[in-house]
Scaffold this motif. Structure first.
Motif, short mmCIF file in Angstrom:
data_model
loop_
_atom_site.label_atom_id
_atom_site.label_comp_id
_atom_site.label_asym_id
_atom_site.label_seq_id
_atom_site.Cartn_x
_atom_site.Cartn_y
_atom_site.Cartn_z
N ASN A 9 0.91 -1.34 -0.03
CA ASN A 9 -0.06 -0.07 -0.02
C ASN A 9 1.07 1.16 0.06
N VAL A 10 0.89 2.11 -0.96
CA VAL A 10 1.78 2.95 -1.20
C VAL A 10 0.97 4.29 -0.77
N VAL A 11 1.63 4.97 0.13
CA VAL A 11 0.64 6.10 0.85
C VAL A 11 1.24 7.58 0.40
N THR A 12 0.70 8.32 -0.25
CA THR A 12 1.08 9.84 -0.30
C THR A 12 0.59 10.88 0.62
N ARG A 13 0.69 12.08 0.52
CA ARG A 13 0.30 12.96 1.31
C ARG A 13 -0.97 13.83 1.17
N ASP A 14 -1.67 13.47 0.01
CA ASP A 14 -2.85 14.03 -0.54
C ASP A 14 -4.04 13.61 -0.41
N TYR A 15 -4.17 13.05 0.83
CA TYR A 15 -5.48 12.61 1.06
C TYR A 15 -6.43 13.88 1.78
#
Length: 302
Positions: free
Chosen positions: A70-76
């Motif tokens: 699961n690749v997580v970014t900072r744009d949620y």
């Protein structure tokens, strides 16, 4: 099952049944199901490329195994957004993340803006673990699962009789009771020591299951008040732990230190645990009635 922050790498390690490490990985075949999310080289080194989910498969002869990435970014960001992940069993789970003062909740707009952190956290977890409530808004949870679980007199007191300022959010005990009433398995840890709790929380997050928790304004280190997470008390969710050790925190409030109104903050766990606290008396109030009997954390299970 792994959470990896966009741009980070992770080295797959293989071991024999005896527990001995396998050093020569080039004799194995590695493949990614989605190279736009994560790539893997011939030595088992995974590189996160973009937000989303991928399956890394390792093969040698007739033997095969997989790692769910699961690749997580900072744009949620925004008034609401979805966080979708692959679980340790390879299933897909989606969390709906809500902003408590989004003003999209009709008759409970003001209540949720003032007191809605607990309801938003409950709604996020309930919908992810019980498909019957996957699309339910926080306002509907108040009129549905909350109203059906708490006593009629208590519900009316907090949503009808009292003024907005006097109304209280659900307690941690209340959140736990509602989740259990709707088929979600949990363990509510009400009293703990910080070192043991930190290890317990990180271990649980590595299973791919979340932890609901509460913070207060007072620092456990300096005893001073800080607006880092709240100006009073606030309920949030640990959604996972990254391979770099940082945690994913689902927060229904915007922060002046967090850009773009992020619903998920990526922080060090100590930055949160500095403000977490234990219960000192164990009553069964469904609504918040003070720090002495509200606090701790809830581990959620599949």
């Amino acid at each position: 099952m792994l959470f990896i922050e966009d741009g980070d790498s992770y080295q797959i390690n293989l071991v024999k049944e005896s527990g001995a490490s396998i050093s020569n990985l080039v004799t194995f075949s590695f493949e990614s199901s989605d190279s736009s999310v994560a790539t893997v080289d011939s030595g088992g080194n995974i590189t996160a490329k973009g937000r989303g989910c991928a399956i890394i498969t390792c093969t040698k002869g007739s033997c095969t195994d997989s790692v769910y990435i699961n690749v997580v970014t900072r744009d949620y960001t925004g008034k609401s957004c979805d966080f979708t992940m692959l679980t340790a069993s390879g299933d897909t789970r989606t969390y709906h993340l809500y902003k408590q003062n989004a003003h999209n909740y009709l008759k409970y707009d003001s209540y949720l803006a003032w007191h809605g952190c607990a309801t938003c956290s409950l709604t996020t977890v309930l919908g992810a673990y019980n498909s019957n409530y996957a699309d339910m808004l926080p306002s509907s949870v108040i009129d549905g699962p909350e109203k059906a679980t708490v006593s009629s007199s208590d519900w009316k007191r907090e949503h009808v009789t009292r003024s907005l300022k006097q109304q209280m959010p659900l307690s941690m005990y209340g959140i736990n009771a509602i989740l259990n009433n709707y088929g979600v398995s949990t363990e509510y840890v009400r009293s703990y020591k910080k070192k043991e709790a930190k290890a317990d929380i990180l271990s649980h997050l590595q299973t791919g299951n979340p932890v609901i928790f509460e913070v207060r304004q007072k620092s456990n280190i300096t005893s001073e008040k800080s607006s880092r997470w709240t100006n009073s008390y606030h309920t949030m969710i640990f959604l996972g732990v990254l391979t770099n050790g940082k945690v994913l925190v689902c927060d229904s409030v915007d922060r002046n230190w967090s850009d773009n109104g992020e619903r998920i903050k990526i922080v060090e766990i100590d930055d949160v645990m500095e403000y977490m606290y234990s219960c000192t008396s164990f009553n069964t109030s469904m609504y918040f009635d003070g720090a002495a009997s509200d606090g701790g954390y809830i581990k959620v299970y599949e």
